[in-house]
Motif scaffolding. Sequence first.
Motif, PDB file in Angstrom:
ATOM      1  N   ALA A  70       0.835  -1.207   0.000  1.00 34.24           N
ATOM      2  CA  ALA A  70       0.000   0.000   0.000  1.00 34.24           C
ATOM      3  C   ALA A  70       0.871   1.259   0.000  1.00 34.24           C
ATOM      4  CB  ALA A  70      -0.927  -0.013   1.213  1.00 34.24           C
ATOM      5  N   ARG A  71       1.938   1.262   0.777  1.00 36.89           N
ATOM      6  CA  ARG A  71       2.839   2.429   0.805  1.00 36.89           C
ATOM      7  C   ARG A  71       3.474   2.658  -0.555  1.00 36.89           C
ATOM      8  NH1 ARG A  71       4.564  -0.200   5.758  1.00 36.89           N
ATOM      9  NH2 ARG A  71       3.579   0.822   7.549  1.00 36.89           N
ATOM     10  N   ARG A  72       3.849   1.572  -1.221  1.00 41.08           N
ATOM     11  CA  ARG A  72       4.461   1.707  -2.551  1.00 41.08           C
ATOM     12  C   ARG A  72       3.447   2.262  -3.556  1.00 41.08           C
ATOM     13  NH1 ARG A  72       6.834  -3.115  -0.772  1.00 41.08           N
ATOM     14  NH2 ARG A  72       5.317  -4.429  -1.852  1.00 41.08           N
ATOM     15  N   LEU A  73       2.188   1.834  -3.414  1.00 44.21           N
ATOM     16  CA  LEU A  73       1.151   2.341  -4.302  1.00 44.21           C
ATOM     17  C   LEU A  73       0.986   3.844  -4.118  1.00 44.21           C
ATOM     18  CD1 LEU A  73      -1.188   1.634  -6.314  1.00 44.21           C
ATOM     19  CD2 LEU A  73      -2.668   1.500  -4.310  1.00 44.21           C
ATOM     20  N   VAL A  74       0.969   4.304  -2.859  1.00 44.27           N
ATOM     21  CA  VAL A  74       0.837   5.736  -2.571  1.00 44.27           C
ATOM     22  C   VAL A  74       2.052   6.491  -3.107  1.00 44.27           C
ATOM     23  CG1 VAL A  74       0.698   7.478  -0.758  1.00 44.27           C
ATOM     24  CG2 VAL A  74      -0.641   5.363  -0.560  1.00 44.27           C
ATOM     25  N   ALA A  75       3.247   5.960  -2.838  1.00 46.29           N
ATOM     26  CA  ALA A  75       4.474   6.622  -3.284  1.00 46.29           C
ATOM     27  C   ALA A  75       4.524   6.749  -4.799  1.00 46.29           C
ATOM     28  CB  ALA A  75       5.697   5.851  -2.781  1.00 46.29           C
ATOM     29  N   GLY A  76       3.920   5.784  -5.502  1.00 45.84           N
ATOM     30  CA  GLY A  76       3.921   5.820  -6.960  1.00 45.84           C
ATOM     31  C   GLY A  76       2.797   6.646  -7.547  1.00 45.84           C
ATOM     32  N   GLY A  77       2.003   7.284  -6.699  1.00 42.99           N
ATOM     33  CA  GLY A  77       0.922   8.140  -7.188  1.00 42.99           C
ATOM     34  C   GLY A  77      -0.317   7.397  -7.619  1.00 42.99           C
ATOM     35  N   GLY A  78      -0.472   6.128  -7.171  1.00 41.44           N
ATOM     36  CA  GLY A  78      -1.601   5.320  -7.629  1.00 41.44           C
ATOM     37  C   GLY A  78      -2.811   5.345  -6.726  1.00 41.44           C
ATOM     38  N   ALA A  79      -2.745   6.034  -5.586  1.00 48.26           N
ATOM     39  CA  ALA A  79      -3.874   6.065  -4.648  1.00 48.26           C
ATOM     40  C   ALA A  79      -4.597   7.401  -4.735  1.00 48.26           C
ATOM     41  CB  ALA A  79      -3.382   5.814  -3.222  1.00 48.26           C
ATOM     42  N   ARG A  80      -5.951   7.341  -4.775  1.00 48.94           N
ATOM     43  CA  ARG A  80      -6.747   8.561  -4.859  1.00 48.94           C
ATOM     44  C   ARG A  80      -7.926   8.481  -3.897  1.00 48.94           C
ATOM     45  NH1 ARG A  80      -4.624   8.103  -9.980  1.00 48.94           N
ATOM     46  NH2 ARG A  80      -4.055  10.065 -11.013  1.00 48.94           N
ATOM     47  N   ILE A  81      -8.298   9.641  -3.391  1.00 53.70           N
ATOM     48  CA  ILE A  81      -9.503   9.776  -2.573  1.00 53.70           C
ATOM     49  C   ILE A  81     -10.442  10.718  -3.311  1.00 53.70           C
ATOM     50  CG2 ILE A  81     -10.472  10.597  -0.395  1.00 53.70           C
ATOM     51  CD1 ILE A  81      -8.946   8.023  -0.092  1.00 53.70           C
ATOM     52  N   GLY A  95     -11.052  10.915  -6.312  1.00 56.79           N
ATOM     53  CA  GLY A  95     -10.408  11.391  -7.534  1.00 56.79           C
ATOM     54  C   GLY A  95      -9.153  12.208  -7.319  1.00 56.79           C
ATOM     55  N   GLU A  96      -8.836  12.567  -6.080  1.00 56.40           N
ATOM     56  CA  GLU A  96      -7.651  13.372  -5.793  1.00 56.40           C
ATOM     57  C   GLU A  96      -6.494  12.475  -5.370  1.00 56.40           C
ATOM     58  OE1 GLU A  96      -7.328  16.660  -6.157  1.00 56.40           O
ATOM     59  OE2 GLU A  96      -9.374  16.730  -6.965  1.00 56.40           O
ATOM     60  N   LYS A  97      -5.331  12.693  -5.998  1.00 56.62           N
ATOM     61  CA  LYS A  97      -4.158  11.878  -5.697  1.00 56.62           C
ATOM     62  C   LYS A  97      -3.686  12.118  -4.266  1.00 56.62           C
ATOM     63  CE  LYS A  97      -1.211  11.481  -8.985  1.00 56.62           C
ATOM     64  NZ  LYS A  97      -0.100  11.738  -9.955  1.00 56.62           N
ATOM     65  N   ILE A  98      -3.324  11.039  -3.581  1.00 65.80           N
ATOM     66  CA  ILE A  98      -2.800  11.115  -2.219  1.00 65.80           C
ATOM     67  C   ILE A  98      -1.277  11.127  -2.282  1.00 65.80           C
ATOM     68  CG2 ILE A  98      -2.677   9.976   0.030  1.00 65.80           C
ATOM     69  CD1 ILE A  98      -5.404  11.139  -0.664  1.00 65.80           C
ATOM     70  N   ALA A  99      -0.680  12.159  -1.692  1.00 65.76           N
ATOM     71  CA  ALA A  99       0.766  12.328  -1.813  1.00 65.76           C
ATOM     72  C   ALA A  99       1.550  11.677  -0.683  1.00 65.76           C
ATOM     73  CB  ALA A  99       1.112  13.816  -1.876  1.00 65.76           C
ATOM     74  N   SER A 100       0.912  11.469   0.469  1.00 71.21           N
ATOM     75  CA  SER A 100       1.642  10.980   1.638  1.00 71.21           C
ATOM     76  C   SER A 100       1.050   9.673   2.145  1.00 71.21           C
ATOM     77  CB  SER A 100       1.608  12.013   2.762  1.00 71.21           C
ATOM     78  OG  SER A 100       2.126  11.471   3.972  1.00 71.21           O
ATOM     79  N   GLU A 101       1.926   8.743   2.479  1.00 75.82           N
ATOM     80  CA  GLU A 101       1.468   7.458   2.994  1.00 75.82           C
ATOM     81  C   GLU A 101       0.912   7.590   4.413  1.00 75.82           C
ATOM     82  OE1 GLU A 101       5.325   5.341   4.946  1.00 75.82           O
ATOM     83  OE2 GLU A 101       5.338   5.492   2.752  1.00 75.82           O
ATOM     84  N   THR A 102       1.136   8.718   5.068  1.00 75.30           N
ATOM     85  CA  THR A 102       0.607   8.922   6.428  1.00 75.30           C
ATOM     86  C   THR A 102      -0.740   9.647   6.402  1.00 75.30           C
ATOM     87  OG1 THR A 102       1.795  11.006   6.677  1.00 75.30           O
ATOM     88  CG2 THR A 102       2.934   9.003   7.388  1.00 75.30           C
ATOM     89  N   ALA A 103      -1.253   9.918   5.225  1.00 74.80           N
ATOM     90  CA  ALA A 103      -2.516  10.658   5.108  1.00 74.80           C
ATOM     91  C   ALA A 103      -3.649   9.905   5.796  1.00 74.80           C
ATOM     92  CB  ALA A 103      -2.850  10.893   3.637  1.00 74.80           C
ATOM     93  N   MET A 104      -4.531  10.679   6.452  1.00 73.58           N
ATOM     94  CA  MET A 104      -5.695  10.111   7.109  1.00 73.58           C
ATOM     95  C   MET A 104      -6.944  10.492   6.313  1.00 73.58           C
ATOM     96  SD  MET A 104      -4.353   8.567   9.703  1.00 73.58           S
ATOM     97  CE  MET A 104      -5.802   8.197  10.702  1.00 73.58           C
TER      98      MET A 104
END
Length: 408
Positions: free
Chosen positions: A363-374, A376-385
């Motif tokens: 999951a952290r690698r997915l976030v770091a690679g820009g593949g996670a969105r909330i 429609g908005e990209k999540i930049a930090s793996e610590t995001a809540m």
Amino acid sequence: MSAYTSDLLRTLDTRGYLHQLTDGAALDALAAHAVVPGYIGFDPTAPSLHVGSLVQIMLLRRLQQCGHKPIVLMGGGTGKIGDPSFKDEARQLLDEQGIAANVASIRRIFERFLTFGDGPTDAVMLDNADWLDRLEYIPFLREVGRHFSVNRMLSFDSVRLRLDREQSLSFLEFNYMILQAYDFLELSRRAGCRLQMGGSDQWGNIVNGVDLARRMDGVEVFGVTTPLLTTADGGKMGKTVAGAVWLHEDQLPHFDYWQFWRNTADADVGRFLRLFTDLAIDEIARLEALPGAGINEAKKVLATEATALCRGRAAADAAAETARRTFEEGAADQALPTLAVSGPIAIVDALLGLGFCASKGEARRLVAGGGARIDGEKIASETAMVEVGPEPVRVSAGRKHHGLLVRG
């Protein structure tokens, strides 16, 4: 052009089901002029089968579509032992109550693919516990066991590979291939069964049954196996990051099932349309030849048709509409997979809880690679809540995986 004259073998050949046959010419001749009862065995180790069993289920469907009689054999007896074929270790054994519950649950799956009844080509479901539970050990060894060579049994890949890896193979499991051969003999006697089908890993067991029927009863029966089904990238069919792709909706939502087929690799679309849908061959040829991005339309057809067979047309259409709204309109829909949360949740935990990632590291690698969105908005930090209010929050992993966080 296929060289077969029977509708059965011509259909199986054209759609890509054939791998090995014990006597193709004789089976072809039989199927051309007589109803052929044929069976496949399924061990009831869980309440549902998964996509890995779907080729065999579709094989029984093709048998019935071509005017022959499908026999679904539940392994209520052999399920107490476990098939050692290509397993690294012994399977955990179930008690009789657990097996009976699984058989009843699995039957609901087959009722969607086959027509059951009392007619000559209607499907029947039998349970090998009906005869295996009544066997007497010494008579069985004298009458059946003497036809089996231990030397030959040890040469089969299903056993040899286990021994080569120096992994334990219990005497209980070693008996499985004898009992499966005996199943074929019993079905020949009880139901006039002339054909056993299965995956390529069952070839040795099937050949044993063909030989046993010839030796004990002088009856000619036949065997057919399907190719080992892998995806274009060499992976095992039905294995995903989120786990097995179950056929029962109470173990996998309709949308997730539809989405599994929608995520098919470009190179697999034509093959999967032939194996897993009832679309005409000409229509499949048109779909797999669509240029460029048109292959995505073929994938949607595959997803909808495969889902309709397993889950019903209404469920398939609803899943397709959910996908259209999600991907084309960006709208959240309650049919997406959901995770109930009682408060703020870390994006890493949300991805894990929705089944989009197998571990927090992934999951952290997915976030770091820009593949996670909330939403429609990209999540930049793996610590995001992620805060969940009265309205669901849409979580996306890449372009194809979407789910909802809801307040629980």
